[in-house]
Design an enzyme around this catalytic site. Structure first.
Site, PDB file in Angstrom:
ATOM      1  N   ASP A  40     -11.230   7.025  -6.679  1.00  0.00           N
ATOM      2  CA  ASP A  40     -10.398   8.174  -6.626  1.00  0.00           C
ATOM      3  C   ASP A  40      -8.643   7.846  -6.834  1.00  0.00           C
ATOM      4  O   ASP A  40      -7.976   8.738  -6.633  1.00  0.00           O
ATOM      5  CB  ASP A  40     -10.614   8.996  -5.298  1.00  0.00           C
ATOM      6  CG  ASP A  40     -10.314   8.640  -4.220  1.00  0.00           C
ATOM      7  OD1 ASP A  40      -9.677   7.360  -3.981  1.00  0.00           O
ATOM      8  OD2 ASP A  40     -10.274   9.121  -3.102  1.00  0.00           O
ATOM      9  N   GLU A  48      -5.657   8.725   0.048  1.00  0.00           N
ATOM     10  CA  GLU A  48      -6.429   9.794  -0.681  1.00  0.00           C
ATOM     11  C   GLU A  48      -5.340  10.701  -1.576  1.00  0.00           C
ATOM     12  O   GLU A  48      -4.353  10.722  -1.225  1.00  0.00           O
ATOM     13  CB  GLU A  48      -7.522  10.629   0.113  1.00  0.00           C
ATOM     14  CG  GLU A  48      -8.310   9.682   1.115  1.00  0.00           C
ATOM     15  CD  GLU A  48      -9.426   8.844   0.152  1.00  0.00           C
ATOM     16  OE1 GLU A  48      -9.103   8.453  -0.952  1.00  0.00           O
ATOM     17  OE2 GLU A  48     -10.490   8.972   0.627  1.00  0.00           O
ATOM     18  N   ASP A  72      -5.606  -0.871   6.076  1.00  0.00           N
ATOM     19  CA  ASP A  72      -6.289   0.174   6.742  1.00  0.00           C
ATOM     20  C   ASP A  72      -7.444  -0.009   7.900  1.00  0.00           C
ATOM     21  O   ASP A  72      -7.950  -1.273   7.883  1.00  0.00           O
ATOM     22  CB  ASP A  72      -6.802   1.167   5.844  1.00  0.00           C
ATOM     23  CG  ASP A  72      -7.424   0.445   4.591  1.00  0.00           C
ATOM     24  OD1 ASP A  72      -7.878  -0.719   4.911  1.00  0.00           O
ATOM     25  OD2 ASP A  72      -7.606   1.238   3.522  1.00  0.00           O
ATOM     26  N   HIS A 120      -7.035   5.730  -4.924  1.00  0.00           N
ATOM     27  CA  HIS A 120      -6.490   5.298  -3.712  1.00  0.00           C
ATOM     28  C   HIS A 120      -6.189   3.986  -3.417  1.00  0.00           C
ATOM     29  O   HIS A 120      -6.912   2.932  -4.068  1.00  0.00           O
ATOM     30  CB  HIS A 120      -7.315   5.916  -2.202  1.00  0.00           C
ATOM     31  CG  HIS A 120      -8.369   5.012  -1.944  1.00  0.00           C
ATOM     32  ND1 HIS A 120      -9.529   5.776  -1.495  1.00  0.00           N
ATOM     33  CD2 HIS A 120      -8.691   3.637  -2.094  1.00  0.00           C
ATOM     34  CE1 HIS A 120     -10.488   4.741  -1.234  1.00  0.00           C
ATOM     35  NE2 HIS A 120      -9.994   3.573  -1.564  1.00  0.00           N
TER      36      HIS A 120
END
Ligand code: GLP
Length: 266
Positions: free
Chosen positions: A136, A143, A67, A138
């Site tokens: 979270d 997400e 990413d 990911h």
């Protein structure tokens, strides 16, 4: 999926480094998927050391990062391009042209994402994908509610991710709120996945990802679908896991792990 428990964060990073070393020596033109984040710094430092001291070469290897932030110039110290140059690429023998990250500065972000997927395919697909996990759940920047078959695309970041990553920016308010990320489908196409998770702060999300149901709310849980996924963790991260006895037994007894077990002292 298999979970491998190591006593400390350093030992876990060392094992992941050894797995990359093994894969790279077996296939010098390895297509290596890379991750960023604080957890990975220990792996990259060890890879650099093996390059310097043990002849580990990246000359023919090609890399694809998971990413990159949108709208952050690649020269910004907080960009993932800067992170990779600083932690790995500048210190090993990989040709710069062999290193790839999504282009978060592209005028047409959707086209840049499609091009990234094409480039991965042209290189023959990812052989070995290194992964961390966000608070979270990911992987990459997938997400919660990311489609389990998603491909590389633009994603809005959650407040939890902004809270986790903004301290890495000199001015935390400047952290971009969007990123380009390989999709979960892209990640699942890799021939092997290795996720490194360390620290008590990740214990809850690790248990959800590994022993909970497969759910788009925790994108790392999709790794349960992968035919060859290894999750390497330290003791601190195991606090909420249920089947730790089994995981320990695997590492101590399965022949695959014999080369990685500590040699008994005479
Ligand atoms: C970022 C990256 C993830 C990485 C995560 C973990 O959010 N996009 O790929 O897994 O950081 O970060 P850390 O290792 O700092 O906890």
């Amino acid at each position: 999926m298999e979970v491998i428990i190591q006593p400390t964060a350093d030992a876990a990073a060392e094992l992941v480094t050894a797995l990359i070393d093994q894969a790279l020596r077996a296939k010098p033109d390895l297509v290596l998927g890379l991750a960023t984040g604080r957890t990975m710094e220990a792996v990259y430092a060890r890879l650099v050391r093996r390059h310097r001291e043990q002849g580990l070469s990246f000359k023919r290897c090609r890399t694809f990062n998971l990413d990159e932030y949108v709208g952050l110039p690649v020269g910004d110290p907080a960009s993932y391009r800067s992170y990779m140059n600083h932690n790995l690429f500048a210190h090993v023998d990989i040709p710069f042209a062999h290193t790839h990250l999504p282009d978060g500065m592209a005028a047409d972000l959707a086209a840049a994402c499609d091009e990234y997927e094409r480039c991965i395919s042209k290189c023959g697909g990812i052989d070995f994908q290194l992964l961390g996990i966000g608070n979270d759940g990911h992987i990459g920047f997938n997400e919660p509610l990311s489609a389990l078959q998603s491909r590389t695309r633009e994603k809005a970041l959650t407040p939890a991710t902004v809270k986790q990553n903004s301290p890495l920016f000199a001015d935390p308010s400047r952290m971009p709120r969007r990123a380009l990320t390989m999709g979960i489908g892209t990640i699942l196409d890799a021939r092997r996945c290795v996720m490194l998770v360390t620290g008590a702060g990740k214990a809850s999300v690790l248990a959800q990802a590994v022993e909970g149901p497969i759910t788009a709310m925790i994108s790392a849980s999709a790794l349960q679908l992968h035919p060859h996924c290894t999750v390497v963790v330290d003791e601190a991260a195991t606090a909420d896991l249920k089947a730790t006895d089994y995981y320990r037994w695997i590492f101590e007894n399965e022949p695959e792990w014999a080369p990685f077990r500590a040699k008994p002292k005479n």
